[in-house]
Design a protein around this motif. Structure first.
Motif, PDB file in Angstrom:
ATOM      1  N   TYR A  85       0.852  -1.188   0.000  1.00  0.00           N
ATOM      2  CA  TYR A  85       0.000   0.000   0.000  1.00  0.00           C
ATOM      3  C   TYR A  85       0.885   1.235   0.000  1.00  0.00           C
ATOM      4  O   TYR A  85       2.050   1.168   0.395  1.00  0.00           O
ATOM      5  CB  TYR A  85      -0.886   0.044   1.255  1.00  0.00           C
ATOM      6  N   ALA A  86       0.315   2.365  -0.419  1.00  0.00           N
ATOM      7  CA  ALA A  86       1.045   3.626  -0.329  1.00  0.00           C
ATOM      8  C   ALA A  86       0.065   4.735   0.022  1.00  0.00           C
ATOM      9  O   ALA A  86      -1.055   4.772  -0.508  1.00  0.00           O
ATOM     10  CB  ALA A  86       1.740   3.929  -1.657  1.00  0.00           C
ATOM     11  N   VAL A  87       0.473   5.607   0.953  1.00  0.00           N
ATOM     12  CA  VAL A  87      -0.286   6.836   1.202  1.00  0.00           C
ATOM     13  C   VAL A  87       0.453   7.950   0.475  1.00  0.00           C
ATOM     14  O   VAL A  87       1.639   8.174   0.727  1.00  0.00           O
ATOM     15  CB  VAL A  87      -0.383   7.145   2.715  1.00  0.00           C
ATOM     16  N   VAL A  88      -0.248   8.589  -0.468  1.00  0.00           N
ATOM     17  CA  VAL A  88       0.413   9.585  -1.321  1.00  0.00           C
ATOM     18  C   VAL A  88      -0.432  10.858  -1.392  1.00  0.00           C
ATOM     19  O   VAL A  88      -1.651  10.816  -1.180  1.00  0.00           O
ATOM     20  CB  VAL A  88       0.626   9.027  -2.760  1.00  0.00           C
ATOM     21  N   PRO A  89       0.197  12.006  -1.695  1.00  0.00           N
ATOM     22  CA  PRO A  89      -0.571  13.234  -1.864  1.00  0.00           C
ATOM     23  C   PRO A  89      -1.550  13.090  -3.035  1.00  0.00           C
ATOM     24  O   PRO A  89      -1.204  12.494  -4.059  1.00  0.00           O
ATOM     25  CB  PRO A  89       0.490  14.296  -2.189  1.00  0.00           C
ATOM     26  N   ALA A  90      -2.750  13.640  -2.881  1.00  0.00           N
ATOM     27  CA  ALA A  90      -3.754  13.564  -3.951  1.00  0.00           C
ATOM     28  C   ALA A  90      -3.264  14.258  -5.222  1.00  0.00           C
ATOM     29  O   ALA A  90      -3.701  13.916  -6.322  1.00  0.00           O
ATOM     30  CB  ALA A  90      -5.071  14.184  -3.486  1.00  0.00           C
ATOM     31  N   ILE A  91      -2.334  15.217  -5.078  1.00  0.00           N
ATOM     32  CA  ILE A  91      -1.815  15.923  -6.266  1.00  0.00           C
ATOM     33  C   ILE A  91      -0.691  15.125  -6.942  1.00  0.00           C
ATOM     34  O   ILE A  91      -0.023  15.629  -7.837  1.00  0.00           O
ATOM     35  CB  ILE A  91      -1.332  17.361  -5.935  1.00  0.00           C
ATOM     36  N   CYS A  92      -0.497  13.865  -6.511  1.00  0.00           N
ATOM     37  CA  CYS A  92       0.500  12.983  -7.138  1.00  0.00           C
ATOM     38  C   CYS A  92      -0.168  11.777  -7.788  1.00  0.00           C
ATOM     39  O   CYS A  92       0.475  10.725  -7.935  1.00  0.00           O
ATOM     40  CB  CYS A  92       1.518  12.493  -6.116  1.00  0.00           C
ATOM     41  N   LEU A  93      -1.409  11.857  -8.148  1.00  0.00           N
ATOM     42  CA  LEU A  93      -2.020  10.732  -8.866  1.00  0.00           C
ATOM     43  C   LEU A  93      -3.138  11.217  -9.776  1.00  0.00           C
ATOM     44  O   LEU A  93      -3.646  12.334  -9.631  1.00  0.00           O
ATOM     45  CB  LEU A  93      -2.524   9.657  -7.904  1.00  0.00           C
ATOM     46  N   VAL A  94      -3.481  10.358 -10.744  1.00  0.00           N
ATOM     47  CA  VAL A  94      -4.575  10.686 -11.656  1.00  0.00           C
ATOM     48  C   VAL A  94      -5.405   9.429 -11.892  1.00  0.00           C
ATOM     49  O   VAL A  94      -4.877   8.310 -11.961  1.00  0.00           O
ATOM     50  CB  VAL A  94      -4.040  11.270 -12.989  1.00  0.00           C
ATOM     51  N   LYS A  95      -6.718   9.618 -11.975  1.00  0.00           N
ATOM     52  CA  LYS A  95      -7.629   8.504 -12.261  1.00  0.00           C
ATOM     53  C   LYS A  95      -7.441   8.066 -13.707  1.00  0.00           C
ATOM     54  O   LYS A  95      -7.263   8.890 -14.600  1.00  0.00           O
ATOM     55  CB  LYS A  95      -9.073   8.979 -12.045  1.00  0.00           C
ATOM     56  N   ILE A  96      -7.457   6.746 -13.914  1.00  0.00           N
ATOM     57  CA  ILE A  96      -7.331   6.196 -15.266  1.00  0.00           C
ATOM     58  C   ILE A  96      -8.508   5.250 -15.515  1.00  0.00           C
ATOM     59  O   ILE A  96      -9.162   4.828 -14.549  1.00  0.00           O
ATOM     60  CB  ILE A  96      -5.986   5.440 -15.441  1.00  0.00           C
ATOM     61  N   PRO A  97      -8.785   4.885 -16.766  1.00  0.00           N
ATOM     62  CA  PRO A  97      -9.921   3.984 -17.036  1.00  0.00           C
ATOM     63  C   PRO A  97      -9.731   2.614 -16.371  1.00  0.00           C
ATOM     64  O   PRO A  97      -8.613   2.115 -16.272  1.00  0.00           O
ATOM     65  CB  PRO A  97      -9.907   3.852 -18.565  1.00  0.00           C
ATOM     66  N   ASP A  98     -10.856   2.019 -15.941  1.00  0.00           N
ATOM     67  CA  ASP A  98     -10.828   0.738 -15.217  1.00  0.00           C
ATOM     68  C   ASP A  98     -10.341  -0.435 -16.059  1.00  0.00           C
ATOM     69  O   ASP A  98      -9.914  -1.448 -15.523  1.00  0.00           O
ATOM     70  CB  ASP A  98     -12.245   0.388 -14.723  1.00  0.00           C
ATOM     71  N   ASP A  99     -10.457  -0.334 -17.388  1.00  0.00           N
ATOM     72  CA  ASP A  99     -10.143  -1.498 -18.229  1.00  0.00           C
ATOM     73  C   ASP A  99      -8.671  -1.575 -18.641  1.00  0.00           C
ATOM     74  O   ASP A  99      -8.271  -2.500 -19.347  1.00  0.00           O
ATOM     75  CB  ASP A  99     -11.019  -1.472 -19.495  1.00  0.00           C
TER      76      ASP A  99
END
Ligand code: CU
Ligand code: ZN
Length: 363
Positions: A139-153
């Protein structure tokens, strides 16, 4: 919670440890990791090429599924698939405001979270994380400004690669150098980043792409991914490239290793008026040389490329769409998968030059 993480304890000593992870604080996200790329920069932390404050959880290239979000997080929610970025995109600093998110001023290599504290602990000791992520862990706890949502497939191994090596390489060709259709390109170094530069050049429509490496195995992959000419570096690559371009050289030279002598070769293989882009990272103590007479007279452009000039919130989904359409081959780049307990083997294979990209996968 308890989880396994790959911790670099001191120079040249790392181990898989059972650590404690705190819940996400305001502006942070808990991500269950699905795939973590084993990148040369992780090795550079272990061997001191990139100086960091130890102890530190390794990992800065990964994808997973959001498990929980801290207060005030609005860009993702529980269950979202995400790719992590090792450079934040705060949206408000000098560079983010100018479309240069890859230079975001909130980036900080001190191993702490944005508030200066840590979420990972081992036997009562605070453990830092690499580049806000430290995602070579379950697991990782990361800043929300360090990730982006991508498509589920999207395959999460492919999504992980986009977090560092692929974006660094594809972006160097498409965004930093802006390779033009019909042009000629030479890429020195055919590891994960070099292969991505080759793919970026192919997507840009380059007519001829020279791949240069010492490994014939990597050159063969380069050929599958778009290189038109495979040059073994053991056999005077500069001379070969000049001979194959009527003595002119290529429009775009790239170096993807981080060795000054190779930058020099690539620069000399770049034609007058061409663009030389340095992607490989050398040591702080090393210097690159330009000839004071010839640099202006040959009218070359000499560029440094950071993180493929990425605006990651836009570019990660863009590159994954190219992957979905079959234009960017990420499956071929994953040459081996490992369990987290096999991290020592993954690094041994990386050092031996065995992988285009090794990826750690989790249940
Ligand atoms: Cu990396
Ligand atoms: Zn910023």
């Amino acid at each position: 919670m308890k989880m396994k993480a790959v911790v670099a304890h001191e120079l040249n000593r790392f181990a898989v440890e059972e650590v404690t992870l705190d819940p996400p604080k305001a502006g942070e996200v808990l991500v269950k990791m699905k795939a973590t790329g084993v990148c040369h920069s992780d090795l550079s932390v272990i061997n001191g090429t990139i100086p960091v404050p130890f102890p530190m959880v390794l990992g800065h290239e990964g994808a997973g599924i959001v498990e929980a979000v801290g207060e005030g997080v609005t860009n993702v929610r529980s269950g979202d698939h995400v790719t992590l970025s090792f450079v934040p995109n705060c949206g408000d600093c000098f560079h983010c405001l100018r479309g240069e998110a890859y230079l975001c001023l909130r980036s900080n290599p001190d191993g702490k979270m944005m508030d200066g504290t840590t979420r990972v602990h081992l036997n009562g000791e605070d453990i830092n994380v690499m580049q806000f992520l430290g995602n070579m862990a379950e697991y990782a706890v990361v800043p929300a400004i360090c990730l982006v949502k991508i498509p589920d497939d999207i395959d999460l191994k492919a999504a992980a690669l986009v977090g560092c090596g692929v974006t660094t390489g594809v972006g160097a060709a498409l965004k930093t150098a802006e390779v033009k259709p019909g042009s000629t390109v030479a890429v020195f170094g055919a590891g994960g980043v070099g292969l991505s530069i080759i793919q970026g050049a192919r997507i840009a429509g380059a007519a001829r792409i020279f791949a240069v490496d010492l490994s014939d195995e990597k050159l063969a992959i380069a050929g599958e991914l778009g290189a038109t000419d495979l040059i073994n570096a053991g056999n005077d690559p500069l001379k070969q490239i000049l001979a194959l371009t009527d003595g002119i050289g290529v429009d775009y030279g790239f170096e993807a290793i981080g060795i000054p002598a190779v930058v020099d070769q690539a620069q000399k293989a770049t034609r007058r008026g061409g663009t030389m882009t340095v992607v490989g990272v050398g040591k702080l103590s090393q210097k690159l040389e330009l000839n004071a007479l010839m640099f202006p007279l040959t009218a070359k452009t000499f560029k440094g490329s950071m993180y493929g000039s990425a605006e990651f919130r836009v570019d990660f989904p863009k590159y994954l769409e190219l992957y979905r359409q079959g234009k960017l081959d990420l499956d071929r780049m994953v040459t081996h998968t490992y369990r987290i307990d096999e991290a020592p083997q993954a690094f041994a294979d990386l050092e031996a030059g065995k992988n285009a990209r090794g990826v750690i996968v989790y249940d």
